[in-house]
Motif scaffolding. Structure first.
Motif, mmCIF file in Angstrom:
data_model
loop_
_atom_site.group_PDB
_atom_site.id
_atom_site.type_symbol
_atom_site.label_atom_id
_atom_site.label_comp_id
_atom_site.label_asym_id
_atom_site.label_seq_id
_atom_site.Cartn_x
_atom_site.Cartn_y
_atom_site.Cartn_z
ATOM 1 N N ILE A 55 -23.958 -0.087 46.466
ATOM 2 C CA ILE A 55 -23.710 0.459 47.804
ATOM 3 C C ILE A 55 -23.785 2.004 47.647
ATOM 4 C CG2 ILE A 55 -21.963 0.755 49.396
ATOM 5 C CD1 ILE A 55 -20.691 -1.899 48.312
ATOM 6 N N ASP A 56 -24.836 2.587 48.380
ATOM 7 C CA ASP A 56 -24.973 4.050 48.303
ATOM 8 C C ASP A 56 -25.243 4.428 46.861
ATOM 9 O OD1 ASP A 56 -25.030 4.366 51.009
ATOM 10 O OD2 ASP A 56 -22.824 4.677 51.071
ATOM 11 N N ASN A 57 -24.303 5.246 46.459
ATOM 12 C CA ASN A 57 -24.415 5.714 44.789
ATOM 13 C C ASN A 57 -23.312 4.985 43.993
ATOM 14 O OD1 ASN A 57 -26.282 7.732 45.536
ATOM 15 N ND2 ASN A 57 -24.750 9.253 45.755
ATOM 16 N N LEU A 58 -23.046 3.959 44.570
ATOM 17 C CA LEU A 58 -21.819 3.120 43.641
ATOM 18 C C LEU A 58 -22.417 1.864 43.454
ATOM 19 C CD1 LEU A 58 -18.427 3.581 45.708
ATOM 20 C CD2 LEU A 58 -19.374 5.039 43.626
ATOM 21 N N MET A 59 -21.940 1.402 42.076
ATOM 22 C CA MET A 59 -22.488 0.013 41.710
ATOM 23 C C MET A 59 -21.105 -0.839 41.334
ATOM 24 S SD MET A 59 -24.841 -1.155 38.498
ATOM 25 C CE MET A 59 -23.843 -0.292 37.194
ATOM 26 N N THR B 228 -24.366 8.616 37.298
ATOM 27 C CA THR B 228 -24.075 9.103 36.236
ATOM 28 C C THR B 228 -23.447 8.164 35.158
ATOM 29 O OG1 THR B 228 -21.794 9.626 37.047
ATOM 30 C CG2 THR B 228 -23.391 11.195 37.326
ATOM 31 N N GLY B 229 -23.117 6.920 35.766
ATOM 32 C CA GLY B 229 -22.530 5.752 34.865
ATOM 33 C C GLY B 229 -21.025 6.016 34.578
ATOM 34 N N GLU B 230 -20.580 7.124 35.515
ATOM 35 C CA GLU B 230 -18.978 7.430 35.340
ATOM 36 C C GLU B 230 -18.205 6.267 35.936
ATOM 37 O OE1 GLU B 230 -15.950 10.743 37.070
ATOM 38 O OE2 GLU B 230 -17.898 11.157 36.766
ATOM 39 N N VAL B 231 -17.123 5.776 35.369
ATOM 40 C CA VAL B 231 -16.417 4.708 35.833
ATOM 41 C C VAL B 231 -15.313 5.354 36.965
ATOM 42 C CG1 VAL B 231 -14.546 2.946 35.283
ATOM 43 C CG2 VAL B 231 -16.582 3.416 33.693
ATOM 44 N N VAL B 232 -15.255 4.612 38.081
ATOM 45 C CA VAL B 232 -14.535 5.092 39.236
ATOM 46 C C VAL B 232 -13.270 4.354 39.392
ATOM 47 C CG1 VAL B 232 -14.407 5.280 41.863
ATOM 48 C CG2 VAL B 232 -16.798 5.960 40.691
ATOM 49 N N GLU B 233 -13.472 3.139 39.006
ATOM 50 C CA GLU B 233 -12.252 2.014 39.108
ATOM 51 C C GLU B 233 -12.757 0.873 38.136
ATOM 52 O OE1 GLU B 233 -9.648 -0.626 42.033
ATOM 53 O OE2 GLU B 233 -10.867 1.062 42.916
ATOM 54 N N ALA B 234 -11.757 0.427 37.423
ATOM 55 C CA ALA B 234 -11.958 -0.727 36.623
ATOM 56 C C ALA B 234 -10.689 -1.844 36.564
ATOM 57 C CB ALA B 234 -12.299 -0.276 35.473
ATOM 58 N N LEU C 70 -13.349 -6.487 37.959
ATOM 59 C CA LEU C 70 -14.011 -5.424 38.667
ATOM 60 C C LEU C 70 -14.127 -4.186 38.027
ATOM 61 C CD1 LEU C 70 -14.237 -4.393 41.728
ATOM 62 C CD2 LEU C 70 -11.948 -3.641 41.411
ATOM 63 N N MET C 71 -15.526 -3.718 38.346
ATOM 64 C CA MET C 71 -15.979 -2.347 37.523
ATOM 65 C C MET C 71 -16.612 -1.719 38.578
ATOM 66 S SD MET C 71 -16.080 -0.395 34.651
ATOM 67 C CE MET C 71 -15.921 -1.496 33.322
ATOM 68 N N ILE C 72 -16.141 -0.308 39.028
ATOM 69 C CA ILE C 72 -16.954 0.479 40.189
ATOM 70 C C ILE C 72 -17.591 1.581 39.293
ATOM 71 C CG2 ILE C 72 -17.014 1.562 42.220
ATOM 72 C CD1 ILE C 72 -14.873 -0.338 42.993
ATOM 73 N N THR C 73 -18.737 1.880 39.366
ATOM 74 C CA THR C 73 -19.275 2.942 38.690
ATOM 75 C C THR C 73 -20.056 3.907 39.433
ATOM 76 O OG1 THR C 73 -21.125 1.588 37.748
ATOM 77 C CG2 THR C 73 -19.158 2.080 36.288
ATOM 78 N N ASP C 74 -20.348 4.776 39.132
ATOM 79 C CA ASP C 74 -21.371 5.919 39.852
ATOM 80 C C ASP C 74 -22.771 5.376 39.437
ATOM 81 O OD1 ASP C 74 -23.249 8.240 40.248
ATOM 82 O OD2 ASP C 74 -21.451 8.994 41.024
ATOM 83 N N ALA C 75 -23.802 4.976 40.362
ATOM 84 C CA ALA C 75 -24.758 4.650 39.870
ATOM 85 C C ALA C 75 -25.743 5.541 39.165
ATOM 86 C CB ALA C 75 -25.457 3.850 40.770
#
Length: 64
Positions: free
Chosen positions: A22-26, A43-49, A36-41
């Motif tokens: 979704i946009d820049n998120l995976m 940079t690979g930075e973890v947003v939420e896990a 659940l793992m949400i990362t910036d597509a």
């Protein structure tokens, strides 16, 4: 733009894992184990896990 692909869950191995782009998120999720793992597509930075059933003593024994 978004797309969804079916994957094997990286937490429990279930065939019910999904990866949402979704946009820049995976977002990787599993309905079987509530992973659940949400990362910036980019940079690979973890947003939420959230990964129930993964404990630090299990992770540290895997790396030794």
């Amino acid at each position: 733009m978004s797309r969804i692909e079916k994957i094997r869950c990286p937490n429990c191995g279930s065939q019910h894992g999904e990866r949402h782009y979704i946009d820049n998120l995976m977002r990787t999720q599993c309905v079987e184990c509530d992973y659940l793992m949400i990362t910036d597509a980019k940079t690979g930075e973890v947003v939420e896990a959230y990964a129930p059933g993964l404990y630090m003593h299990q992770l540290s024994s895997c790396s030794s």
